[in-house]
Design an enzyme around this catalytic site. Structure first.
Site, PDB file in Angstrom:
ATOM      1  N   LYS A  58       1.646 -11.629  -3.646  1.00  0.00           N
ATOM      2  CA  LYS A  58       1.521 -10.622  -4.704  1.00  0.00           C
ATOM      3  C   LYS A  58       2.775 -10.613  -5.586  1.00  0.00           C
ATOM      4  O   LYS A  58       2.691 -10.526  -6.814  1.00  0.00           O
ATOM      5  CB  LYS A  58       1.280  -9.232  -4.090  1.00  0.00           C
ATOM      6  N   GLN A 102       1.999  -2.148   1.934  1.00  0.00           N
ATOM      7  CA  GLN A 102       1.149  -3.137   2.588  1.00  0.00           C
ATOM      8  C   GLN A 102       0.712  -2.597   3.951  1.00  0.00           C
ATOM      9  O   GLN A 102       1.522  -2.067   4.701  1.00  0.00           O
ATOM     10  CB  GLN A 102       1.931  -4.454   2.763  1.00  0.00           C
ATOM     11  N   ASP A 125      -2.428   0.678  -6.083  1.00  0.00           N
ATOM     12  CA  ASP A 125      -3.294   0.056  -5.077  1.00  0.00           C
ATOM     13  C   ASP A 125      -4.477   0.990  -4.741  1.00  0.00           C
ATOM     14  O   ASP A 125      -5.323   0.648  -3.920  1.00  0.00           O
ATOM     15  CB  ASP A 125      -2.464  -0.234  -3.816  1.00  0.00           C
TER      16      ASP A 125
END
Ligand code: NAP
Length: 288
Positions: A58, A102, A125
């Site tokens: 990413k 994450q 996200d």
């Protein structure tokens, strides 16, 4: 449709490249107009090899698109309270425009509490309850990236969802549940399946659109795919294997995503696009 027909591949790399190109152009414009480029903070707890790889990937994509990233690698011993402190700090830092935690973070972390520490305007996200609610009510906000990527992939391949029966296999907060809400918003009739579903093959057989979001290699058998169905495989299992038995499913489906190269690139593209949007809005830049 003949059962020997081979499905068309729903390539995600081309549509993802177009989204990233647009995000990169917007990032460049933000830099030119404000002297600062969009910045994504990535937070990783522990050293799970898959998570380390995902974050690295990413960040590399961000760099190519002119988006800065700031990485915080926290030790596996980090407590929920410490993680919340870190995320709250990033939420207040004006030099950070988007935050990615994450996951999974490890069994000792209250992941939901951690996600909620992310400011909604930086939740690129799409993991907070506020983002989920906004998506469900079709209000402005950031969508969870994989569901958002799946919807853009369906759009790129001109799949009309109105009146179609969509079976979503998996009900996680970041994938199954939100993608079902987005399909519903496009007027599909949605059935959620999960580990307690009594007759998964029977439901799949009735579905015009199947979204597999489980994490079990080849759980969806090709013989259960309705002829002419659209099959989206979000699953990613060791050995580049999806949740759908690709070789048999492609003899019945009309459209099917490859693994890899289908949903994966779209997920990262949506993350980049939302990071740039977050920066634009925080820096007061109007989109053209
Ligand atoms: P998750 O949180 O583990 O959720 C899995 C879901 O599958 C749960 O809802 C579970 O049901 C359901 N399930 C488990 N066994 C089942 C069975 N035998 N039959 C039907 N349903 C079953 O996983 P996730 O985070 O949503 O991820 C799912 C998959 O997508 C994984 O392979 C992951 O690697 C992949 N993924 C890909 C991307 C991408 O960018 N391509 C992004 C995120 C995730 P219960 O709720 O009843 O337990």
């Amino acid at each position: 449709m003949s059962l020997t027909q081979t499905a068309r591949l729903m390539d995600g790399t081309g549509p993802a490249a177009r989204i990233v190109e647009e995000a990169a152009a917007q990032a460049a414009e933000i830099s030119r107009r404000t002297g600062t480029s969009p910045c994504l903070a990535t937070v990783l707890v522990g050293e799970d090899p898959a998570s380390v790889t995902y974050v690295r990937m990413k960040r590399a994509r961000c760099a190519k698109a002119g988006i800065r990233s700031r990485h915080l690698a926290l030790p596996a011993t980090t407590t929920t309270a410490e993680l919340i402190d870190t995320l709250a700090g990033l939420s207040e830092d004006p030099d950070v425009h988007g935050i990615l935690l994450q996951h999974p973070c490890g069994p000792h972390i209250d992941e939901r509490a951690a996600f909620e520490a992310i400011a909604p305007q930086k939740d690129v996200d799409g993991v907070t309850t506020r983002s989920f609610a906004a998506m469900s009510f079709a209000l402005p906000g950031f969508v969870s990236c994989t569901p958002g990527g799946i919807m853009r992939l369906l759009e790129a391949h001109d799949v009309d969802l109105a009146g179609k029966h969509a079976a979503v296999v998996g009900r996680s907060a970041i994938l199954g549940k939100p993608v079902g809400m987005l399909l519903l918003a496009k007027d599909a009739t949605v059935t959620y399946c999960h580990s307690r579903t009594a007759d998964l093959p029977g439901i799949v057989r009735e579905a015009d659109v199947v979204v597999a979001a489980v994490g079990r290699p080849r759980l969806i058998r090709g013989e259960d795919v309705k002829p002419g169905a659209v099959v989206i495989d979000a699953g990613y299992n060791p050995g580049n294997v999806g949740d759908v038995d690709f070789d048999t499913a492609r003899t019945r489906a009309r459209l099917i995503t490859p693994v890899p190269g289908g949903v994966g690139p779209m997920t990262i593209a949506v993350l980049l696009a939302q990071t740039v949007d977050a920066a634009a809005s925080q820096l007061g830049i109007q989109r053209h």
